[in-house]
Design a protein around this motif. Structure first.
Motif, PDB file in Angstrom:
ATOM      1  N   MET A   1       0.845  -1.199   0.000  1.00  0.00           N
ATOM      2  CA  MET A   1       0.000   0.000   0.000  1.00  0.00           C
ATOM      3  C   MET A   1       0.879   1.247   0.000  1.00  0.00           C
ATOM      4  O   MET A   1       2.025   1.220   0.422  1.00  0.00           O
ATOM      5  CB  MET A   1      -0.871   0.048   1.280  1.00  0.00           C
ATOM      6  N   ASN A   2       0.290   2.344  -0.431  1.00  0.00           N
ATOM      7  CA  ASN A   2       0.918   3.654  -0.274  1.00  0.00           C
ATOM      8  C   ASN A   2       0.397   4.271   1.023  1.00  0.00           C
ATOM      9  O   ASN A   2      -0.820   4.401   1.209  1.00  0.00           O
ATOM     10  CB  ASN A   2       0.537   4.570  -1.445  1.00  0.00           C
ATOM     11  N   VAL A   3       1.302   4.628   1.901  1.00  0.00           N
ATOM     12  CA  VAL A   3       0.913   5.145   3.209  1.00  0.00           C
ATOM     13  C   VAL A   3       1.455   6.558   3.399  1.00  0.00           C
ATOM     14  O   VAL A   3       2.661   6.793   3.237  1.00  0.00           O
ATOM     15  CB  VAL A   3       1.440   4.243   4.345  1.00  0.00           C
ATOM     16  N   LEU A   4       0.581   7.486   3.735  1.00  0.00           N
ATOM     17  CA  LEU A   4       0.985   8.855   4.074  1.00  0.00           C
ATOM     18  C   LEU A   4       0.889   9.027   5.583  1.00  0.00           C
ATOM     19  O   LEU A   4      -0.176   8.820   6.173  1.00  0.00           O
ATOM     20  CB  LEU A   4       0.067   9.875   3.380  1.00  0.00           C
ATOM     21  N   LEU A   5       2.009   9.399   6.201  1.00  0.00           N
ATOM     22  CA  LEU A   5       2.029   9.686   7.642  1.00  0.00           C
ATOM     23  C   LEU A   5       2.160  11.190   7.817  1.00  0.00           C
ATOM     24  O   LEU A   5       3.168  11.782   7.415  1.00  0.00           O
ATOM     25  CB  LEU A   5       3.212   8.961   8.297  1.00  0.00           C
ATOM     26  N   VAL A   6       1.137  11.796   8.378  1.00  0.00           N
ATOM     27  CA  VAL A   6       1.184  13.233   8.664  1.00  0.00           C
ATOM     28  C   VAL A   6       1.514  13.376  10.146  1.00  0.00           C
ATOM     29  O   VAL A   6       0.759  12.891  11.001  1.00  0.00           O
ATOM     30  CB  VAL A   6      -0.153  13.925   8.330  1.00  0.00           C
ATOM     31  N   TYR A   7       2.631  14.026  10.417  1.00  0.00           N
ATOM     32  CA  TYR A   7       3.258  13.976  11.740  1.00  0.00           C
ATOM     33  C   TYR A   7       3.417  15.398  12.281  1.00  0.00           C
ATOM     34  O   TYR A   7       3.932  16.274  11.585  1.00  0.00           O
ATOM     35  CB  TYR A   7       4.619  13.296  11.583  1.00  0.00           C
ATOM     36  N   ALA A   8       2.989  15.600  13.527  1.00  0.00           N
ATOM     37  CA  ALA A   8       3.010  16.956  14.092  1.00  0.00           C
ATOM     38  C   ALA A   8       3.609  16.944  15.494  1.00  0.00           C
ATOM     39  O   ALA A   8       2.895  16.839  16.497  1.00  0.00           O
ATOM     40  CB  ALA A   8       1.593  17.534  14.134  1.00  0.00           C
ATOM     41  N   HIS A   9       4.912  17.027  15.556  1.00  0.00           N
ATOM     42  CA  HIS A   9       5.596  17.247  16.838  1.00  0.00           C
ATOM     43  C   HIS A   9       6.851  18.065  16.572  1.00  0.00           C
ATOM     44  O   HIS A   9       7.553  17.796  15.601  1.00  0.00           O
ATOM     45  CB  HIS A   9       5.959  15.921  17.531  1.00  0.00           C
ATOM     46  N   PRO A  10       7.132  19.052  17.440  1.00  0.00           N
ATOM     47  CA  PRO A  10       8.259  19.956  17.137  1.00  0.00           C
ATOM     48  C   PRO A  10       9.642  19.362  17.367  1.00  0.00           C
ATOM     49  O   PRO A  10      10.626  19.956  16.905  1.00  0.00           O
ATOM     50  CB  PRO A  10       8.026  21.142  18.085  1.00  0.00           C
ATOM     51  N   GLU A  11       9.752  18.243  18.057  1.00  0.00           N
ATOM     52  CA  GLU A  11      11.078  17.739  18.441  1.00  0.00           C
ATOM     53  C   GLU A  11      11.265  16.305  17.955  1.00  0.00           C
ATOM     54  O   GLU A  11      10.603  15.389  18.448  1.00  0.00           O
ATOM     55  CB  GLU A  11      11.229  17.810  19.962  1.00  0.00           C
ATOM     56  N   PRO A  12      12.202  16.100  17.012  1.00  0.00           N
ATOM     57  CA  PRO A  12      12.424  14.728  16.527  1.00  0.00           C
ATOM     58  C   PRO A  12      12.929  13.795  17.624  1.00  0.00           C
ATOM     59  O   PRO A  12      12.649  12.599  17.589  1.00  0.00           O
ATOM     60  CB  PRO A  12      13.470  14.896  15.419  1.00  0.00           C
ATOM     61  N   ARG A  13      13.685  14.346  18.610  1.00  0.00           N
ATOM     62  CA  ARG A  13      14.240  13.491  19.676  1.00  0.00           C
ATOM     63  C   ARG A  13      13.248  13.368  20.824  1.00  0.00           C
ATOM     64  O   ARG A  13      13.549  13.652  21.979  1.00  0.00           O
ATOM     65  CB  ARG A  13      15.560  14.078  20.178  1.00  0.00           C
ATOM     66  N   SER A  14      12.030  13.015  20.490  1.00  0.00           N
ATOM     67  CA  SER A  14      10.949  12.911  21.474  1.00  0.00           C
ATOM     68  C   SER A  14      10.344  11.525  21.374  1.00  0.00           C
ATOM     69  O   SER A  14      10.664  10.749  20.458  1.00  0.00           O
ATOM     70  CB  SER A  14       9.868  13.952  21.163  1.00  0.00           C
ATOM     71  N   LEU A  15       9.452  11.215  22.293  1.00  0.00           N
ATOM     72  CA  LEU A  15       8.714   9.960  22.190  1.00  0.00           C
ATOM     73  C   LEU A  15       7.986   9.895  20.856  1.00  0.00           C
ATOM     74  O   LEU A  15       8.007   8.862  20.165  1.00  0.00           O
ATOM     75  CB  LEU A  15       7.719   9.846  23.349  1.00  0.00           C
ATOM     76  N   ASN A  16       7.333  10.988  20.469  1.00  0.00           N
ATOM     77  CA  ASN A  16       6.644  10.988  19.184  1.00  0.00           C
ATOM     78  C   ASN A  16       7.607  10.753  18.024  1.00  0.00           C
ATOM     79  O   ASN A  16       7.284  10.037  17.074  1.00  0.00           O
ATOM     80  CB  ASN A  16       5.865  12.294  18.985  1.00  0.00           C
ATOM     81  N   GLY A  17       8.801  11.352  18.114  1.00  0.00           N
ATOM     82  CA  GLY A  17       9.793  11.132  17.064  1.00  0.00           C
ATOM     83  C   GLY A  17      10.192   9.668  16.973  1.00  0.00           C
ATOM     84  O   GLY A  17      10.313   9.105  15.877  1.00  0.00           O
ATOM     85  N   ALA A  18      10.370   9.034  18.131  1.00  0.00           N
ATOM     86  CA  ALA A  18      10.752   7.621  18.146  1.00  0.00           C
ATOM     87  C   ALA A  18       9.636   6.736  17.594  1.00  0.00           C
ATOM     88  O   ALA A  18       9.886   5.772  16.868  1.00  0.00           O
ATOM     89  CB  ALA A  18      11.109   7.203  19.575  1.00  0.00           C
ATOM     90  N   ILE A  19       8.397   7.080  17.934  1.00  0.00           N
ATOM     91  CA  ILE A  19       7.257   6.314  17.418  1.00  0.00           C
ATOM     92  C   ILE A  19       7.154   6.480  15.905  1.00  0.00           C
ATOM     93  O   ILE A  19       6.911   5.524  15.165  1.00  0.00           O
ATOM     94  CB  ILE A  19       5.955   6.763  18.117  1.00  0.00           C
ATOM     95  N   ARG A  20       7.344   7.682  15.455  1.00  0.00           N
ATOM     96  CA  ARG A  20       7.295   7.955  14.014  1.00  0.00           C
ATOM     97  C   ARG A  20       8.347   7.115  13.278  1.00  0.00           C
ATOM     98  O   ARG A  20       8.050   6.428  12.296  1.00  0.00           O
ATOM     99  CB  ARG A  20       7.539   9.461  13.772  1.00  0.00           C
ATOM    100  N   ASP A  21       9.586   7.163  13.782  1.00  0.00           N
ATOM    101  CA  ASP A  21      10.656   6.416  13.125  1.00  0.00           C
ATOM    102  C   ASP A  21      10.356   4.917  13.104  1.00  0.00           C
ATOM    103  O   ASP A  21      10.578   4.241  12.094  1.00  0.00           O
ATOM    104  CB  ASP A  21      11.988   6.666  13.843  1.00  0.00           C
ATOM    105  N   PHE A  22       9.852   4.431  14.212  1.00  0.00           N
ATOM    106  CA  PHE A  22       9.490   3.012  14.263  1.00  0.00           C
ATOM    107  C   PHE A  22       8.413   2.681  13.236  1.00  0.00           C
ATOM    108  O   PHE A  22       8.505   1.689  12.499  1.00  0.00           O
ATOM    109  CB  PHE A  22       9.008   2.631  15.671  1.00  0.00           C
ATOM    110  N   ALA A  23       7.381   3.518  13.172  1.00  0.00           N
ATOM    111  CA  ALA A  23       6.249   3.248  12.273  1.00  0.00           C
ATOM    112  C   ALA A  23       6.698   3.247  10.811  1.00  0.00           C
ATOM    113  O   ALA A  23       6.324   2.354  10.039  1.00  0.00           O
ATOM    114  CB  ALA A  23       5.144   4.281  12.496  1.00  0.00           C
ATOM    115  N   VAL A  24       7.513   4.207  10.438  1.00  0.00           N
ATOM    116  CA  VAL A  24       7.969   4.293   9.048  1.00  0.00           C
ATOM    117  C   VAL A  24       8.779   3.039   8.688  1.00  0.00           C
ATOM    118  O   VAL A  24       8.577   2.423   7.632  1.00  0.00           O
ATOM    119  CB  VAL A  24       8.803   5.575   8.837  1.00  0.00           C
TER     120      VAL A  24
END
Lengths: 258, 258
Positions: A1-24
């Protein structure tokens, strides 16, 4: 599938950043194509205004929906808007990932919705009459696509439980699930939630990888939330209220789920 | 009274602009002091990020709440944030006026909330322990002030009725009323709503002036929505769920109104 992840957090070195990297990584390892709209990194313009159209400004007042319609129909949208619409057309699945701030999405992501969801693209689509109220709530430009939220909160799960003080998380997210994702036609999957972010240590993050990994593996097969389709008979038109015989007496958000 | 009107619409020559002008005049004619935060005119920065603090950036990752706390406690907030906090301290009543876009406030206003509502100012206030979960939901920095929404929608009133397809307007606004206004302590008045904005002609606008004028005349006396206070006994702490004997079996947003 083609997946678009729209991500909104100001700090890549955050929990959200880590979750994003894992998901991708997980999605790519499974063979999916992934694009990420990292709104802070893109310096996404959050506020909807007259600069969103390339049309020559006249003397008429700026009108958010009519100017959006004109720009969309005439190829006059600003490039950043048109580019995000292209990504949405390309995608088979869209994931919005964000921290819950003041019981909704961050402003920068809200502004992505407001600007990318043009008149003619995400609303104002299809016949509007006394018999049909547009292609929306289950129909529309994004029909056939899947959508899912990944949301983190500082508060505890109990604070968002059915009798929790913040209100139930399903109700807090309803305006996004139903009003933003289902409205232009997407099938909406149950959200993936991480509560009490300040207490996420290595052990909990291992659990997040496990749970979220399974959710991402099932992105194409998980059953969507069964919202009622606007034009399939459950609603009176144009009042758009549930017919008397549909869950008699039920009121509120939950009445719109079959 | 001192009244702060926070206004979010990009076009002054709009219905919202006309309502804003009417409201300011009516309040001043009644002898109130009025300040307006016209977010589009101020070119308000919508996105919360590391530029919101004047602290020297170190090597640590930006942390939205901890950096906000540090900046608030040490006088290092960006000037626009500190200035809006001053207006809130000055105000006896706060009115947020906006068009409902995608079932919430415009991004620019959401960003005003996110940035002005600093840690130590609007959250993270008071003792946090197993017996008390901060000064919030009825207590806090804005206690004793009154707050009210003025909201316009393109949709019909029936679409926002108890069985309307968009969900009941009270539920759509709950995260703002309860989660943004009541959370730091304000008494929240019932909202003033204008539906189906595309059909507002001179006759309907005369009715709006009449109704809204009365609401503004009663700004100091209208009974607030009786939300339950977090620390007055209705909730278990720290779970923050309603005690079993409080409206047994009730769930959802409405359970938090007495």
């Amino acid at each position: 599938m083609n997946v678009l992840l729209v991500y909104a957090h100001p700090e890549p070195r955050s929990l959200n950043g880590a979750i994003r990297d894992f998901a991708v990584q997980r999605l790519r390892d499974a063979g999916h194509q992934v694009q990420v709209s990292d709104l802070y990194a893109m310096q996404w313009k959050a506020q909807l205004d007259g600069a969103d159209t390339k049309a020559q400004p006249g003397n008429a007042p700026f009108h958010p929906s009519l100017d959006s319609k004109h720009a969309f129909e005439n190829g006059l949208q600003s490039d950043d808007i048109a580019h995000e619409q292209e990504k949405l057309r390309w995608a088979d699945a869209v994931i919005l990932q964000f921290p819950l701030w003041w019981f909704s999405m961050p402003a920068i992501l809200k502004g992505w919705v407001e600007r990318v969801y043009a008149y003619g693209f995400a609303y104002g689509v299809g016949e509007h009459s006394d018999e049909r109220w547009g292609d929306r709530y289950g129909e529309g430009s994004l029909a056939g696509k899947r959508a899912m939220l990944i949301v983190t909160t500082g508060g505890w799960e109990s604070h968002y439980s059915p009798r929790g003080i913040n209100g139930p998380i399903d109700d807090i997210l309803f305006p996004i699930h139903h009003g933003i994702l289902y409205y232009p036609g997407s099938d909406v999957l149950p959200p993936y939630l991480v509560y009490r972010t300040s207490k996420v240590d290595e052990a909990r993050f291992a659990g997040i990888r496990e749970e979220l990994g399974q959710r991402l593996d099932m992105l194409g097969t998980t059953a969507p939330i069964p919202f009622r389709r606007q034009n399939a008979g459950d609603y009176r038109i144009p009042q758009l209220t549930l017919r008397e015989e549909v869950e008699p007496g039920a009121v509120g958000f939950a009445a719109h789920v079959q």
